[in-house]
Each structure stands twice: as C-alpha cells, then as structure tokens.
Design a protein around this motif. Structure first.
Motif, mmCIF file in Angstrom:
data_model
loop_
_atom_site.group_PDB
_atom_site.id
_atom_site.type_symbol
_atom_site.label_atom_id
_atom_site.label_comp_id
_atom_site.label_asym_id
_atom_site.label_seq_id
_atom_site.Cartn_x
_atom_site.Cartn_y
_atom_site.Cartn_z
ATOM 1 N N PHE A 77 0.731 -1.030 0.140
ATOM 2 C CA PHE A 77 0.148 0.066 0.127
ATOM 3 C C PHE A 77 0.801 1.237 0.028
ATOM 4 N N LEU A 78 2.011 1.088 -0.795
ATOM 5 C CA LEU A 78 2.670 2.252 -0.888
ATOM 6 C C LEU A 78 2.023 3.480 -1.362
ATOM 7 N N ILE A 79 2.369 4.693 -0.580
ATOM 8 C CA ILE A 79 1.492 5.829 -1.140
ATOM 9 C C ILE A 79 2.604 7.038 -1.464
ATOM 10 N N ASN A 80 2.487 7.863 -2.517
ATOM 11 C CA ASN A 80 3.335 8.870 -2.771
ATOM 12 C C ASN A 80 2.782 10.077 -2.094
ATOM 13 N N SER A 81 3.073 9.986 -0.990
ATOM 14 C CA SER A 81 2.317 11.185 -0.213
ATOM 15 C C SER A 81 3.424 11.998 0.461
ATOM 16 N N GLU A 82 3.288 13.059 0.986
ATOM 17 C CA GLU A 82 4.245 14.111 1.657
ATOM 18 C C GLU A 82 4.870 13.429 2.640
ATOM 19 N N GLU A 83 4.362 12.648 3.560
ATOM 20 C CA GLU A 83 5.086 11.984 4.646
ATOM 21 C C GLU A 83 6.245 10.858 4.022
ATOM 22 N N SER A 84 5.700 9.994 3.282
ATOM 23 C CA SER A 84 6.591 9.042 2.526
ATOM 24 C C SER A 84 7.956 10.041 1.860
ATOM 25 N N GLN A 85 7.620 10.862 1.226
ATOM 26 C CA GLN A 85 8.518 11.574 0.275
ATOM 27 C C GLN A 85 9.534 12.172 1.274
ATOM 28 N N LEU A 86 9.009 12.818 2.484
ATOM 29 C CA LEU A 86 10.107 13.413 3.228
ATOM 30 C C LEU A 86 10.917 12.427 4.369
ATOM 31 N N LYS A 87 10.235 11.024 4.277
ATOM 32 C CA LYS A 87 11.130 10.093 4.790
ATOM 33 C C LYS A 87 12.272 9.678 3.972
ATOM 34 N N ILE A 88 12.015 9.562 2.515
ATOM 35 C CA ILE A 88 13.127 9.394 1.841
ATOM 36 C C ILE A 88 14.100 10.404 1.660
ATOM 37 N N VAL A 89 13.517 11.542 1.792
ATOM 38 C CA VAL A 89 14.408 12.962 1.554
ATOM 39 C C VAL A 89 15.329 12.947 2.788
ATOM 40 N N LYS A 90 14.882 12.535 4.092
ATOM 41 C CA LYS A 90 15.926 12.618 5.120
ATOM 42 C C LYS A 90 17.068 11.578 4.640
ATOM 43 N N ILE A 91 16.617 10.575 4.188
ATOM 44 C CA ILE A 91 17.897 9.563 3.960
ATOM 45 C C ILE A 91 18.719 9.962 2.983
ATOM 46 N N ILE A 92 18.101 10.656 1.964
ATOM 47 C CA ILE A 92 18.969 11.172 0.601
ATOM 48 C C ILE A 92 19.847 12.382 1.244
ATOM 49 N N ARG A 93 19.354 12.956 2.182
ATOM 50 C CA ARG A 93 20.207 14.124 2.615
ATOM 51 C C ARG A 93 21.177 13.632 3.722
ATOM 52 N N LYS A 94 20.985 12.517 4.415
ATOM 53 C CA LYS A 94 21.731 11.705 5.155
ATOM 54 C C LYS A 94 23.063 11.182 4.489
ATOM 55 N N TYR A 95 22.804 10.402 3.358
ATOM 56 C CA TYR A 95 23.985 9.884 2.695
ATOM 57 C C TYR A 95 24.681 10.772 1.581
ATOM 58 N N ARG A 96 23.771 11.452 0.938
ATOM 59 C CA ARG A 96 24.184 12.448 -0.015
ATOM 60 C C ARG A 96 24.741 11.440 -1.330
ATOM 61 N N PRO A 97 24.025 10.776 -1.998
ATOM 62 C CA PRO A 97 24.471 10.025 -3.013
ATOM 63 C C PRO A 97 24.739 10.755 -4.161
ATOM 64 N N GLU A 98 25.750 10.296 -4.930
ATOM 65 C CA GLU A 98 25.666 11.051 -6.397
ATOM 66 C C GLU A 98 24.462 10.399 -7.263
ATOM 67 N N MET A 99 24.165 9.133 -7.159
ATOM 68 C CA MET A 99 23.478 8.585 -7.940
ATOM 69 C C MET A 99 22.239 7.595 -7.149
ATOM 70 N N VAL A 100 21.113 7.596 -7.593
ATOM 71 C CA VAL A 100 20.085 6.882 -6.930
ATOM 72 C C VAL A 100 19.647 5.576 -7.944
ATOM 73 N N LEU A 101 19.520 4.336 -7.591
ATOM 74 C CA LEU A 101 19.183 3.302 -8.435
ATOM 75 C C LEU A 101 17.723 3.142 -7.728
ATOM 76 N N ALA A 102 16.730 2.938 -8.459
ATOM 77 C CA ALA A 102 15.347 2.848 -7.932
ATOM 78 C C ALA A 102 14.592 1.784 -8.855
ATOM 79 N N ASN A 103 13.473 1.331 -8.327
ATOM 80 C CA ASN A 103 12.684 0.457 -8.657
ATOM 81 C C ASN A 103 12.175 0.638 -10.220
#
Length: 239
Positions: A77-103
C-alpha cells in the motif's frame, strides 16, 4: 556518511534482484553503496518480516554494502504522500548520494511502479532548500542526486543502457539466494509463488545472459533513465 550510490527498493530483495550485479561491481571499483528498503516485505506469502530482515542482512554482507536501512512503510500500500517523500528525503540528505538506483517504472507488483515515482519525486524535493528536515536533532542540508536510474524487474522493459556484470553474476546470485525463504527450494513446505519457481530462479541468469548477448558481454543488467545521458567519451563502451 557520504556515499556514491543509494539503491532503493520497495521490498527487501528488490535491489539484489534488479541491480545486485551492478552494486557488486561498483563496490569492487571503490564506490560506497547504501541500500534503502521502503517496506519490510511483511505481506510476502513465504517467510516473515523477521526472516526477511535476517536475509537482507546476509545479502548486505555478501554485496559488501556500506549501510542498509528500512523505512517501514506499509507493504502493498505504498503511497506517494508528503510523509513518505520526506522520509526518503531525510535518507537522501543523510547519505548525499551522487546516484540513486530505483524500482522499475512499471511492473507486475503495484508497489514497484509506485516506488519508482515516489523515489523520483523525493530526489527532486531533496534538492529544494526551502524544504527543511532534521535528523537526530540536526538540521539537514539540501541535496539532489545527479542521476536516477531505474532497474528492471519482472517485466521485460527495454533498457536505455546496460551494465556489464560478467564478473559479478555469481555474487549477485549468492546475494539473491540469501533470501532463502523467498526463492526456489524443492524441500520447502511453504506455498508456491511466481518468484519461488525454478523457472524464476533460472531467469535471473538467462535474462542477464540475453542482455549480455545483445550488448557484447556475457552478463548484463538493464536500466532506464529519466533523462538523456551524455558521454564524455567512448572509452567505457563494451564492444
């Protein structure tokens, strides 16, 4: 911790199946890779979320990734919601990757395409300085990955490019088979599923082999890209 590549999957085992060979290759070349699982895979027919966690830890050891986290979003039941987006944003900002591999951008499991869009949106939002986030009480700086590539999963999507994983196919298979509750086991008493068949297990090899045949190597993994790629030169091409 600054990393080079953040591989994200809707479920534990998505990353290993879709781009495990590429991850192994990049790590062998000195790149730092982290994995983010969006759900615990708790709706999986076989195994439990606890066995899935243990299997993910073993797969991480095999691939030699630098870090792995799980957001605990709701499987199925994944939802493209603000809450889910911000959770991922925090991880992106934590690790600061140059590249993301996604589904994969479309697939048999509805969570996969949903995750593809959710991840892509989060990567964009992570670069906006007016979106404020904190992690462990500290304010995070904006960060936007330079590239987002989508690996291919169940459906045979035409790739925009492939990565030669000829020397890393065995390592990929070992990482996938770390999820021993999920895949083919003739002695298992659990219900049969599409990914637990012998044919699916064999498809990991023959699909990679077919992409290799088409691109001039032994084994390859395919990806789609959200924008046109520019090459500095042709030195890295495989003929």
């Amino acid at each position: 911790m600054k990393i080079d590549i953040l591989a994200i999957g809707a479920h534990p085992d998505d990353v290993e199946l879709g781009c495990g060979g590429t991850i192994a290759k990049m790590i062998s070349e000195g790149k730092k890779v982290a994995v983010l699982d969006l759900t615990r895979g708790e709706l999986g027919t076989r195994g439990t979320d606890e066995t899935r966690k243990q299997e993910a830890e073993e797969a991480s050891r095999i691939l030699k990734i630098s870090a792995r986290e799980n957001l605990g979003l709701k499987d199925g039941f994944l939802i493209n919601s603000e809450e889910s987006q911000l959770k991922i944003v925090k991880i992106i900002r934590k690790y600061r990757p140059e590249m993301v591999l996604a589904n994969a951008i479309e697939d048999r499991h509805p969570d996969h395409a949903k995750a593809a869009k959710l991840i892509s949106d989060a990567c964009f939002l992570s670069g906006l300085i007016k979106i404020e986030t904190e992690l462990d009480g500290q304010e995070q700086e904006a960060w936007r990955p330079k590239h987002i590539f989508h690996y291919i999963q169940w459906r045979n999507i035409e790739p925009d490019f492939v990565v030669d994983i000829s020397n890393f196919m065995d390592q990929k298979l070992e990482a996938c088979l770390a999820y021993k509750t999920q895949f083919y086991d003739p002695d298992s008493k659990e219900p049969m599923t599409p990914i637990a068949t012998k044919d699916f297990l064999e498809s990991l090899t023959y699909r990679a082999q077919d992409l290799g045949r088409l691109s001039g190597c032994v084994y390859a993994e395919g990806f789609t890209t959200e924008r046109i790629l520019a090459f500095k030169n042709f030195d890295s091409l495989v003929f």
